[in-house]
Design an enzyme around this catalytic site. Structure first.
Site, mmCIF file in Angstrom:
data_model
loop_
_atom_site.group_PDB
_atom_site.id
_atom_site.type_symbol
_atom_site.label_atom_id
_atom_site.label_comp_id
_atom_site.label_asym_id
_atom_site.label_seq_id
_atom_site.Cartn_x
_atom_site.Cartn_y
_atom_site.Cartn_z
ATOM 1 N N SER A 216 36.530 32.392 64.302
ATOM 2 C CA SER A 216 35.574 31.378 63.836
ATOM 3 C C SER A 216 36.086 30.002 64.248
ATOM 4 C CB SER A 216 35.358 31.492 62.323
ATOM 5 O OG SER A 216 36.583 31.504 61.632
ATOM 6 N N GLY A 218 34.621 26.908 63.337
ATOM 7 C CA GLY A 218 34.006 25.819 62.564
ATOM 8 C C GLY A 218 32.639 25.495 63.133
ATOM 9 N N GLY A 221 30.978 27.413 66.155
ATOM 10 C CA GLY A 221 30.498 28.788 66.104
ATOM 11 C C GLY A 221 31.612 29.815 66.178
ATOM 12 N N ASP A 248 33.654 33.420 55.200
ATOM 13 C CA ASP A 248 33.345 34.621 54.420
ATOM 14 C C ASP A 248 31.929 35.107 54.720
ATOM 15 O OD1 ASP A 248 35.867 34.328 53.262
ATOM 16 O OD2 ASP A 248 35.084 33.042 51.674
#
Lengths: 311, 311
Positions: A216, A218, A221, A248
């Site tokens: 991930s 941020g 993407g 999550d």
């Protein structure tokens, strides 16, 4: 059913303040308290999107009782193992003037070897009804570094794929248990692998045994790497809000994709859209349906052909 | 026996951090947790100095159970009334690099009228064995603004003097119940009375009915004003440390002085020395014996004759 495992479940407390002023006293008019820990947040997102989910892990003491009570209230199915120690709290101070979220995360209770053995037995029972296992978050003190790896191996003996979202030595150990997917964020991947770039870091985790690595990034993407392919999936634009919980929501989407057997492009579109939908919400585990709907068709997916030549 | 009343008792949690960095996550290796609230801290100081003390007030929920458990462990006699609400927590983040203490104080549980009536009955029983009553700290939501005033009046019917350490309307209301001493700090006195200076502010509280006003001035010591006299008492120098709890140590000394009937100059010397002894200690309610012994004979006490002409 997707079984989420949170070995270091937490009672998440949020203190809203007008402004965070160091060395002063802040009066908290109303604290927000809910069950947390990454796997619990994953369960909350899955429940929101109508996916079959059961949350398990370790809880203890009065915080543990509060975690169970909150999950009952939220209608999230759970079956945790009790431990003698007190489940940790996290305190997040959210400042209205800057939007800053300043977090204080307790380390967690000491878990005994006997408690860990009891949990493994408990897990062996639960996993029989599961189709996907999700292992998320830090390990509390006392647990072996390969705790998540052990769960992946046990799930695998039943033919059940696992997703692991953790960092450091626990992530490397888990990768060696050949999980379907590991999902570090870019900071965790760099710190864990010390690789020169994200693709090299993801390559290390594949080499350890993971079948896929989703990193991930941020607001940028996701980067997804399998043995055969690599993609970058980006949201169409910036979303303002609190990024806590976006990772999550991403894991929840990857688990849902594993459950339904969706293709990677679809799975990554959903993961970016669910992650984006978490950002406008103040608390981890919540998602905004309108943001999700607006995002889904506009996720930019790029297959990274250059990646093949790196192998 | 000195009866300390803490209507808004707290579970005080301290998080040590290397540095407080807004908008980041801090890992807390070890949280320090103890029973708190101003009256509980006063009881802890009195216990330390071998004074007979009983702590009462309102506690509830799991925080309330933890407060009672901690007092048991510390050997502090207590007899609290249970309430349905959950006692508040305070979280103080102490940064090693700057020494800054940044506090987040929850407001407290909602107390019902019936619970307050039950407490008054409980207080009427306890006060019969008391020689001095100490009322300290904020009022939890639901209590009347004259809650401490009511306790002072009830103590008074048994001929028992009271000390009140609170602020705002509760302080003004308490002053009207003619307590032996009120002890605001200088910021609280200014905010409560809006008087042009501290002497005028103290004069207002005397006019309301307080028999004496002791204003704590931080590192500058104390200003004490009665209907006949005024003194300023100063520590001989600056002490580095955490001033939280110094005011409670001051109140403990004033209560001890009332119990033994010591003269004002002696009482104020003790109050400054006990306050100073609280500063080197990281947690409210603890005092350093060596600082106390070093300070006591060197407290600078000045009778303020000019004060008389102001009347």
């Amino acid at each position: 059913m997707i079984l989420t495992v949170t070995l270091n479940a937490a009672l998440d407390v949020t203190y809203p303040v007008a402004s965070l002023v160091p060395d002063s006293a802040h009066q908290i008019e109303r604290a927000h308290v809910r069950a947390g820990g990454k796997g619990v947040n994953v369960a909350r997102v899955l429940e929101h999107f109508g996916q079959p989910v059961l949350a398990t892990g370790l809880v203890g003491g009065t915080s543990g009782a509060a975690i169970r009570h909150d999950l009952d209230g939220a209608g999230i199915r759970h079956h945790f193992c009790g431990i003698a120690g007190e489940s940790r709290r996290t305190v997040t101070v959210v400042a209205a003037d800057t939007g800053d979220a300043t977090a204080f995360n307790e380390r967690g209770p000491l878990v005994s070897i006997a408690e860990w053995r009891d949990f493994l037995e408990h897990f062996d029972h639960l996993v029989r009804d599961a189709s996907v296992v999700v292992c998320s978050g830090s390990l509390p003190p006392g647990l072996p570094v390969d705790a998540y790896a052990e769960l992946c191996r046990r799930a695998r003996t039943h033919g059940i794929p696992s997703i692991v979202d953790t960092a450091g030595p626990a992530l490397v150990a888990a990768a060696e248990a050949a999980p379907a997917t590991v999902k570090p964020n870019s900071v965790e991947l760099r710190a864990t692998t010390r690789a020169p770039d994200l693709r090299a870091g993801a390559g290390q985790l594949l080499a350890h045994g993971a079948e896929a690595v989703v990193v991930s990034l941020g607001p940028d993407g996701l980067l997804a790497v399998t043995h055969d392919n690599a993609w970058q999936a980006r949201p169409p634009g910036r979303i303002s809000g609190n990024p806590t919980g976006a990772g999550d929501a991403c894991v929840a989407a990857l688990a849902s994709g594993l459950l339904t057997g969706s293709e990677w492009p679809d799975r990554l579109r959903t993961a970016v859209a669910w992650s984006a939908a978490a950002v406008p919400m103040p608390y981890a585990g919540d998602v905004d349906d309108e943001t999700y709907r607006r995002m889904f068709d506009r996720v930019q997916l790029e297959e990274i052909h250059a990646f093949h030549s790196d192998r």
